[in-house]
Write a protein that holds these residues in place. Sequence first.
Motif, PDB file in Angstrom:
ATOM      1  N   ASP A  24       0.833  -1.199   0.000  1.00  0.00           N
ATOM      2  CA  ASP A  24       0.000   0.000   0.000  1.00  0.00           C
ATOM      3  C   ASP A  24       0.870   1.253   0.000  1.00  0.00           C
ATOM      4  O   ASP A  24       0.588   2.228  -0.701  1.00  0.00           O
ATOM      5  N   TRP A  25       1.922   1.247   0.807  1.00  0.00           N
ATOM      6  CA  TRP A  25       2.866   2.360   0.845  1.00  0.00           C
ATOM      7  C   TRP A  25       3.453   2.588  -0.551  1.00  0.00           C
ATOM      8  O   TRP A  25       3.517   3.715  -1.043  1.00  0.00           O
ATOM      9  N   GLY A  26       3.896   1.510  -1.186  1.00  0.00           N
ATOM     10  CA  GLY A  26       4.507   1.631  -2.505  1.00  0.00           C
ATOM     11  C   GLY A  26       3.539   2.062  -3.586  1.00  0.00           C
ATOM     12  O   GLY A  26       3.888   2.830  -4.491  1.00  0.00           O
ATOM     13  N   SER A  27       2.286   1.583  -3.517  1.00  0.00           N
ATOM     14  CA  SER A  27       1.310   1.895  -4.562  1.00  0.00           C
ATOM     15  C   SER A  27       0.916   3.364  -4.576  1.00  0.00           C
ATOM     16  O   SER A  27       0.342   3.844  -5.556  1.00  0.00           O
ATOM     17  N   ALA A  28       1.246   4.099  -3.501  1.00  0.00           N
ATOM     18  CA  ALA A  28       0.977   5.541  -3.490  1.00  0.00           C
ATOM     19  C   ALA A  28       1.710   6.242  -4.624  1.00  0.00           C
ATOM     20  O   ALA A  28       1.283   7.311  -5.082  1.00  0.00           O
ATOM     21  N   SER A  29       2.798   5.656  -5.090  1.00  0.00           N
ATOM     22  CA  SER A  29       3.530   6.263  -6.203  1.00  0.00           C
ATOM     23  C   SER A  29       2.658   6.352  -7.449  1.00  0.00           C
ATOM     24  O   SER A  29       2.750   7.319  -8.220  1.00  0.00           O
ATOM     25  N   PHE A  30       1.821   5.355  -7.660  1.00  0.00           N
ATOM     26  CA  PHE A  30       0.930   5.383  -8.818  1.00  0.00           C
ATOM     27  C   PHE A  30      -0.325   6.202  -8.525  1.00  0.00           C
ATOM     28  O   PHE A  30      -0.731   7.037  -9.334  1.00  0.00           O
ATOM     29  N   ASN A  31      -0.928   5.980  -7.356  1.00  0.00           N
ATOM     30  CA  ASN A  31      -2.195   6.645  -7.044  1.00  0.00           C
ATOM     31  C   ASN A  31      -2.045   8.140  -6.800  1.00  0.00           C
ATOM     32  O   ASN A  31      -2.804   8.952  -7.335  1.00  0.00           O
ATOM     33  N   ALA A  32      -1.077   8.515  -5.969  1.00  0.00           N
ATOM     34  CA  ALA A  32      -0.941   9.922  -5.590  1.00  0.00           C
ATOM     35  C   ALA A  32      -0.205  10.733  -6.645  1.00  0.00           C
ATOM     36  O   ALA A  32      -0.599  11.856  -6.961  1.00  0.00           O
ATOM     37  N   VAL A  33       0.875  10.175  -7.199  1.00  0.00           N
ATOM     38  CA  VAL A  33       1.724  10.957  -8.100  1.00  0.00           C
ATOM     39  C   VAL A  33       1.265  10.845  -9.555  1.00  0.00           C
ATOM     40  O   VAL A  33       1.090  11.853 -10.242  1.00  0.00           O
ATOM     41  N   ILE A  34       1.068   9.627 -10.023  1.00  0.00           N
ATOM     42  CA  ILE A  34       0.779   9.440 -11.447  1.00  0.00           C
ATOM     43  C   ILE A  34      -0.650   9.857 -11.790  1.00  0.00           C
ATOM     44  O   ILE A  34      -0.873  10.685 -12.677  1.00  0.00           O
ATOM     45  N   THR A  35      -1.634   9.300 -11.092  1.00  0.00           N
ATOM     46  CA  THR A  35      -3.022   9.498 -11.525  1.00  0.00           C
ATOM     47  C   THR A  35      -3.730  10.670 -10.870  1.00  0.00           C
ATOM     48  O   THR A  35      -4.802  11.058 -11.336  1.00  0.00           O
ATOM     49  N   THR A  36      -3.179  11.247  -9.799  1.00  0.00           N
ATOM     50  CA  THR A  36      -3.924  12.284  -9.089  1.00  0.00           C
ATOM     51  C   THR A  36      -3.303  13.669  -9.193  1.00  0.00           C
ATOM     52  O   THR A  36      -3.937  14.596  -9.687  1.00  0.00           O
ATOM     53  N   PHE A  37      -2.047  13.822  -8.763  1.00  0.00           N
ATOM     54  CA  PHE A  37      -1.511  15.168  -8.581  1.00  0.00           C
ATOM     55  C   PHE A  37      -0.443  15.598  -9.582  1.00  0.00           C
ATOM     56  O   PHE A  37      -0.177  16.790  -9.692  1.00  0.00           O
ATOM     57  N   VAL A  38       0.210  14.671 -10.283  1.00  0.00           N
ATOM     58  CA  VAL A  38       1.365  15.095 -11.069  1.00  0.00           C
ATOM     59  C   VAL A  38       1.271  14.709 -12.550  1.00  0.00           C
ATOM     60  O   VAL A  38       1.130  15.569 -13.417  1.00  0.00           O
ATOM     61  N   PHE A  39       1.350  13.395 -12.863  1.00  0.00           N
ATOM     62  CA  PHE A  39       1.524  13.027 -14.269  1.00  0.00           C
ATOM     63  C   PHE A  39       0.296  13.341 -15.120  1.00  0.00           C
ATOM     64  O   PHE A  39       0.433  13.803 -16.258  1.00  0.00           O
ATOM     65  N   ALA A 138      -3.657  -2.781 -14.385  1.00  0.00           N
ATOM     66  CA  ALA A 138      -2.776  -3.672 -13.634  1.00  0.00           C
ATOM     67  C   ALA A 138      -2.873  -3.409 -12.134  1.00  0.00           C
ATOM     68  O   ALA A 138      -2.901  -4.351 -11.330  1.00  0.00           O
ATOM     69  N   TYR A 139      -2.934  -2.136 -11.754  1.00  0.00           N
ATOM     70  CA  TYR A 139      -3.038  -1.823 -10.323  1.00  0.00           C
ATOM     71  C   TYR A 139      -4.314  -2.405  -9.723  1.00  0.00           C
ATOM     72  O   TYR A 139      -4.299  -2.997  -8.641  1.00  0.00           O
ATOM     73  N   GLU A 140      -5.436  -2.228 -10.407  1.00  0.00           N
ATOM     74  CA  GLU A 140      -6.708  -2.714  -9.875  1.00  0.00           C
ATOM     75  C   GLU A 140      -6.722  -4.232  -9.771  1.00  0.00           C
ATOM     76  O   GLU A 140      -7.259  -4.793  -8.805  1.00  0.00           O
ATOM     77  N   ILE A 141      -6.130  -4.929 -10.753  1.00  0.00           N
ATOM     78  CA  ILE A 141      -6.049  -6.390 -10.686  1.00  0.00           C
ATOM     79  C   ILE A 141      -5.162  -6.819  -9.518  1.00  0.00           C
ATOM     80  O   ILE A 141      -5.481  -7.750  -8.769  1.00  0.00           O
ATOM     81  N   ALA A 164      -6.963  -0.567   8.277  1.00  0.00           N
ATOM     82  CA  ALA A 164      -6.687   0.869   8.436  1.00  0.00           C
ATOM     83  C   ALA A 164      -5.188   1.144   8.410  1.00  0.00           C
ATOM     84  O   ALA A 164      -4.744   2.163   7.861  1.00  0.00           O
ATOM     85  N   PHE A 165      -4.393   0.236   8.990  1.00  0.00           N
ATOM     86  CA  PHE A 165      -2.940   0.405   9.005  1.00  0.00           C
ATOM     87  C   PHE A 165      -2.397   0.431   7.577  1.00  0.00           C
ATOM     88  O   PHE A 165      -1.556   1.269   7.225  1.00  0.00           O
ATOM     89  N   GLY A 166      -2.896  -0.489   6.747  1.00  0.00           N
ATOM     90  CA  GLY A 166      -2.454  -0.511   5.357  1.00  0.00           C
ATOM     91  C   GLY A 166      -2.876   0.726   4.603  1.00  0.00           C
ATOM     92  O   GLY A 166      -2.087   1.335   3.861  1.00  0.00           O
ATOM     93  N   TRP A 167      -4.141   1.130   4.791  1.00  0.00           N
ATOM     94  CA  TRP A 167      -4.632   2.304   4.063  1.00  0.00           C
ATOM     95  C   TRP A 167      -3.891   3.552   4.495  1.00  0.00           C
ATOM     96  O   TRP A 167      -3.529   4.402   3.678  1.00  0.00           O
ATOM     97  N   ALA A 168      -3.654   3.687   5.811  1.00  0.00           N
ATOM     98  CA  ALA A 168      -2.915   4.847   6.316  1.00  0.00           C
ATOM     99  C   ALA A 168      -1.495   4.868   5.762  1.00  0.00           C
ATOM    100  O   ALA A 168      -0.949   5.938   5.455  1.00  0.00           O
ATOM    101  N   ALA A 169      -0.885   3.688   5.631  1.00  0.00           N
ATOM    102  CA  ALA A 169       0.463   3.618   5.066  1.00  0.00           C
ATOM    103  C   ALA A 169       0.479   4.163   3.638  1.00  0.00           C
ATOM    104  O   ALA A 169       1.451   4.806   3.222  1.00  0.00           O
ATOM    105  N   GLY A 170      -0.605   3.909   2.890  1.00  0.00           N
ATOM    106  CA  GLY A 170      -0.693   4.455   1.545  1.00  0.00           C
ATOM    107  C   GLY A 170      -0.694   5.976   1.552  1.00  0.00           C
ATOM    108  O   GLY A 170      -0.015   6.628   0.741  1.00  0.00           O
ATOM    109  N   TYR A 171      -1.450   6.556   2.469  1.00  0.00           N
ATOM    110  CA  TYR A 171      -1.476   8.019   2.569  1.00  0.00           C
ATOM    111  C   TYR A 171      -0.108   8.569   2.962  1.00  0.00           C
ATOM    112  O   TYR A 171       0.371   9.556   2.383  1.00  0.00           O
ATOM    113  N   VAL A 172       0.519   7.950   3.954  1.00  0.00           N
ATOM    114  CA  VAL A 172       1.814   8.440   4.414  1.00  0.00           C
ATOM    115  C   VAL A 172       2.864   8.265   3.322  1.00  0.00           C
ATOM    116  O   VAL A 172       3.716   9.141   3.111  1.00  0.00           O
ATOM    117  N   GLY A 173       2.814   7.135   2.617  1.00  0.00           N
ATOM    118  CA  GLY A 173       3.732   6.945   1.501  1.00  0.00           C
ATOM    119  C   GLY A 173       3.574   8.029   0.456  1.00  0.00           C
ATOM    120  O   GLY A 173       4.561   8.528  -0.111  1.00  0.00           O
TER     121      GLY A 173
END
Length: 455
Positions: A24-39, A138-141, A164-173
Amino acid sequence: MTAVAAPPPARLLSRPVLAWTAWDWGSASFNAVITTFVFTVYLTGDAFTGLQEGDPGFAAAKAGLSSGLGWGIAVAGVVVALLAPVLGKRADATGRRRVPMAIATGVVVASMFGMFAITPVPGAFWAGVALVGLGTVAYEIGAVNYNSMLLSISTPRSIGRVSAFGWAAGYVGGIVLLVVLYATLIPGGPELLGDLRADGLGIRLCAVVCAVWFLVFGLPVLLTVRDEPGRGAAPNGVLATYRQLFRDIAELGRQDRNLLFFLIASAVFRDGLTGVFTFGAVIASTVFGFTFGQVLIFAVAANLVAGVSTLVSGRFDDRFGPKPVILVSLVGLVVTGTGVFLARDGGTAAFWVGGLLLCLFVGPAQTSSRSLLGRLSPPERAGELFGLYATTGRAASFIAPAAFAVLTTVAQDQGFGILGIVLVLAVGLVLMLPVRGAGSPAEGAGRALEGSDHP
């Protein structure tokens, strides 16, 4: 079934939980950076139109970029809707989740590496859209198998906290990565590595960093969390899998309408939750006057608030059950969203307050939704049902964007789009009211985990 004593809660800092959380921490790179705020912001920038602001056709070209990106993501959603439940069902039958999850993670990483080649010229736009779409599928699968693993690393008394621990790790990542990229590579930030604006080099390097980030943090779960025994032979062929899936859905409607109603209700309110983040940056910039740099700073703060509230909500989930957490969160979102709409002329300060309050409720609703499905799902159908969870979410993914667009068009004011998202959340809240929760966690709630030997 003979009642069994509830096992002690799984430790959040145990090796399997930490390895699972790292994904979850690692997947933030795709969710937060690629698809939401940057790319995707880069991909719909002026350079890809081939025109200058003020040139004839510039506005239409800009609208075409946003529309093209939207269609690309919509096509990806259709592919996910077709594949997710079938692949989940086959994973249930074989018990093998790590291999398909490894393949999916590898495809996401490869798509981000490929984004380095997307220079800011019109001819590269559709290639960029294709890479975003491929990564999304690929991410969704991968997430279907990842979510299914929740049942093997938690107990009835700890599933809420682990989720919740996993989801929070995604946000912090997402926070950590956004701060690093903003300080080093993103134009408009401190630019500690120098001016990298030429040919979009800074943003393209962001994609490379994101690929490495996900590759590193995606490995622990693949090396640590073991596969479970298969639960019967997989259907012979894709068509046979679909036929069996449709029979199972019909049976679910006859035998467990509560679970079916939850899948429908969660699809609606989860789309509203997605809308909060998807259109948050747009609303901040176009309605409340945020600059691009301010949007990124807000993104860091938003992820921090959402991460902390999500982590705290896990304890309430395990103590009172996930449904109360979902309902309280949805009520908070509807009330706060309405307040943001009423304060749309209040400038940046109004959005800082209202936007962060919205983020306070988004994470708890998301993670408790996953937790409730885990409690309601029979273990032999976990992959299939988490696949349906992904599919129903994708099937409803047009609702919030459509509501936002319709109200914006009718009122000729993007501020009214906020009401569209609020309306979707309110409908999801109403649909959620008759859904029965999973019972008392203290009593070993959750048919998915009853009598199991999960650690």
